[in-house]
Scaffold this motif. Structure first.
Motif, PDB file in Angstrom:
ATOM      1  N   THR A  54      15.334  26.425  -0.040  1.00 26.28           N
ATOM      2  CA  THR A  54      13.872  26.531  -0.133  1.00 26.28           C
ATOM      3  C   THR A  54      13.296  25.503  -1.113  1.00 26.28           C
ATOM      4  OG1 THR A  54      13.754  28.147  -1.943  1.00 26.28           O
ATOM      5  CG2 THR A  54      14.063  29.009   0.293  1.00 26.28           C
ATOM      6  N   ARG A  55      14.126  24.597  -1.585  1.00 27.46           N
ATOM      7  CA  ARG A  55      13.659  23.598  -2.552  1.00 27.46           C
ATOM      8  C   ARG A  55      14.013  22.190  -2.115  1.00 27.46           C
ATOM      9  NH1 ARG A  55      14.156  24.842  -8.750  1.00 27.46           N
ATOM     10  NH2 ARG A  55      14.243  27.100  -8.788  1.00 27.46           N
ATOM     11  N   ARG A  56      13.214  21.237  -2.546  1.00 27.03           N
ATOM     12  CA  ARG A  56      13.552  19.824  -2.439  1.00 27.03           C
ATOM     13  C   ARG A  56      13.307  19.200  -3.799  1.00 27.03           C
ATOM     14  NH1 ARG A  56      14.668  21.891   1.520  1.00 27.03           N
ATOM     15  NH2 ARG A  56      14.547  21.220   3.682  1.00 27.03           N
ATOM     16  N   LEU A  57      14.322  18.533  -4.318  1.00 29.67           N
ATOM     17  CA  LEU A  57      14.229  17.868  -5.622  1.00 29.67           C
ATOM     18  C   LEU A  57      14.195  16.371  -5.351  1.00 29.67           C
ATOM     19  CD1 LEU A  57      17.101  19.868  -7.405  1.00 29.67           C
ATOM     20  CD2 LEU A  57      14.766  20.611  -6.938  1.00 29.67           C
ATOM     21  N   SER A  77       8.944  29.945   5.622  1.00 32.22           N
ATOM     22  CA  SER A  77       9.164  29.596   7.025  1.00 32.22           C
ATOM     23  C   SER A  77       7.911  29.013   7.679  1.00 32.22           C
ATOM     24  CB  SER A  77       9.659  30.806   7.808  1.00 32.22           C
ATOM     25  OG  SER A  77       8.741  31.860   7.670  1.00 32.22           O
ATOM     26  N   GLY A  78       6.740  29.408   7.216  1.00 34.44           N
ATOM     27  CA  GLY A  78       5.500  28.847   7.772  1.00 34.44           C
ATOM     28  C   GLY A  78       5.158  27.476   7.236  1.00 34.44           C
ATOM     29  N   GLY A  79       5.996  26.923   6.360  1.00 31.52           N
ATOM     30  CA  GLY A  79       5.757  25.577   5.857  1.00 31.52           C
ATOM     31  C   GLY A  79       4.788  25.526   4.684  1.00 31.52           C
ATOM     32  N   HIS A 114       2.973  22.672   6.056  1.00 31.64           N
ATOM     33  CA  HIS A 114       1.607  22.978   6.477  1.00 31.64           C
ATOM     34  C   HIS A 114       0.652  22.970   5.284  1.00 31.64           C
ATOM     35  CE1 HIS A 114      -1.759  24.979   8.380  1.00 31.64           C
ATOM     36  NE2 HIS A 114      -1.729  25.904   7.436  1.00 31.64           N
ATOM     37  N   LYS A 115       1.182  23.402   4.124  1.00 29.28           N
ATOM     38  CA  LYS A 115       0.316  23.517   2.936  1.00 29.28           C
ATOM     39  C   LYS A 115       1.144  23.299   1.683  1.00 29.28           C
ATOM     40  CE  LYS A 115      -2.854  26.678   0.567  1.00 29.28           C
ATOM     41  NZ  LYS A 115      -3.505  28.009   0.558  1.00 29.28           N
TER      42      LYS A 115
END
Ligand SMILES: CC(C)(COP(=O)(O)OP(=O)(O)OC[C@H]1O[C@@H](n2cnc3c(N)ncnc32)[C@H](O)[C@@H]1OP(=O)(O)O)[C@@H](O)C(=O)NCCC(=O)NCCS
Length: 168
Positions: A54-57, A77-79, A114-115
């Motif tokens: 659930t993370r991007r570094l 999951s909804g972005g 999405h947000k």
């Protein structure tokens, strides 16, 4: 027109650089946790966070010169995700905007978000100004919502939808 920057995943070799930035007073004084982070704590954080789906570094670079660090966290999951960021201490004026633009391009194109949501401590004028420059909409203020070293701080909440992103 903002020149393109390179957005890449942070890797183990970046740890000393990231630790020196994160511990710098210009960065640390605007974080929720303000103690000086040790190498072991930093390495443990990276070991966990870099495996968290659930993370991007991310490290943002401008012609191989690092501009700063950005993370997207709690990617649902909804972005919808939360971001956090800091520029390399001593980076020239305008670095925040370039860093943010590159990271948001990445978020909405490569990651397909999405947000993107952000929270700034109410006294963090630079972060608030940067969110506004990047066309985030202020969605509310969480009053005295974060206690840091015994003092309550209000948080300014921002959100940016994919269709609102126009390239910074
Ligand atoms: C927040 C941060 C990324 C901003 O980076 P920066 O390089 O100063 O940002 P920029 O120079 O691109 O400035 C963006 C806009 O904010 C404005 N700004 C910058 N610092 C400001 C300040 N202290 N007060 C008011 N506005 C400010 C700039 O004037 C600019 O607007 P302009 O284009 O009209 O001139 C950087 O200061 C930082 O890393 N801070 C420590 C960590 C942090 O606070 N992270 C965010 C946590 S929510």
């Amino acid at each position: 027109m903002i020149d393109a920057c390179c957005v890449r995943s942070a890797h183990r070799d970046d740890l000393p650089m990231l630790l020196s930035w994160r511990n710098h007073p210009e960065v640390r004084s605007f974080m929720f946790s303000r103690h000086e982070i040790g190498l072991d704590e930093h390495a443990a954080w990276f070991a966990t966070a870099s495996r968290d789906i659930t993370r991007r570094l991310l490290v943002i670079e401008d012609q191989d010169l690092p501009l700063g660090y950005v993370q997207f966290a709690n990617i649902a999951s909804g972005g919808i995700a939360e971001w956090g960021f800091y520029t390399r201490p001593g980076a020239p004026r305008g670095s925040g905007r370039r860093l943010g633009s590159a990271a948001l391009d990445h978020a909405f194109t490569v990651l397909g978000l999405h947000k993107v949501c952000g929270q700034a401590i109410a006294s963090n004028a630079a972060s608030i100004a940067l969110h506004q420059k990047l066309h985030f909409v202020q969605e509310g203020v969480l009053r005295e919502h974060q206690q840091i070293e015994g003092t309550y701080h209000s948080l300014v909440c921002f959100g940016l939808l994919k269709h609102e992103w126009c390239g910074g």
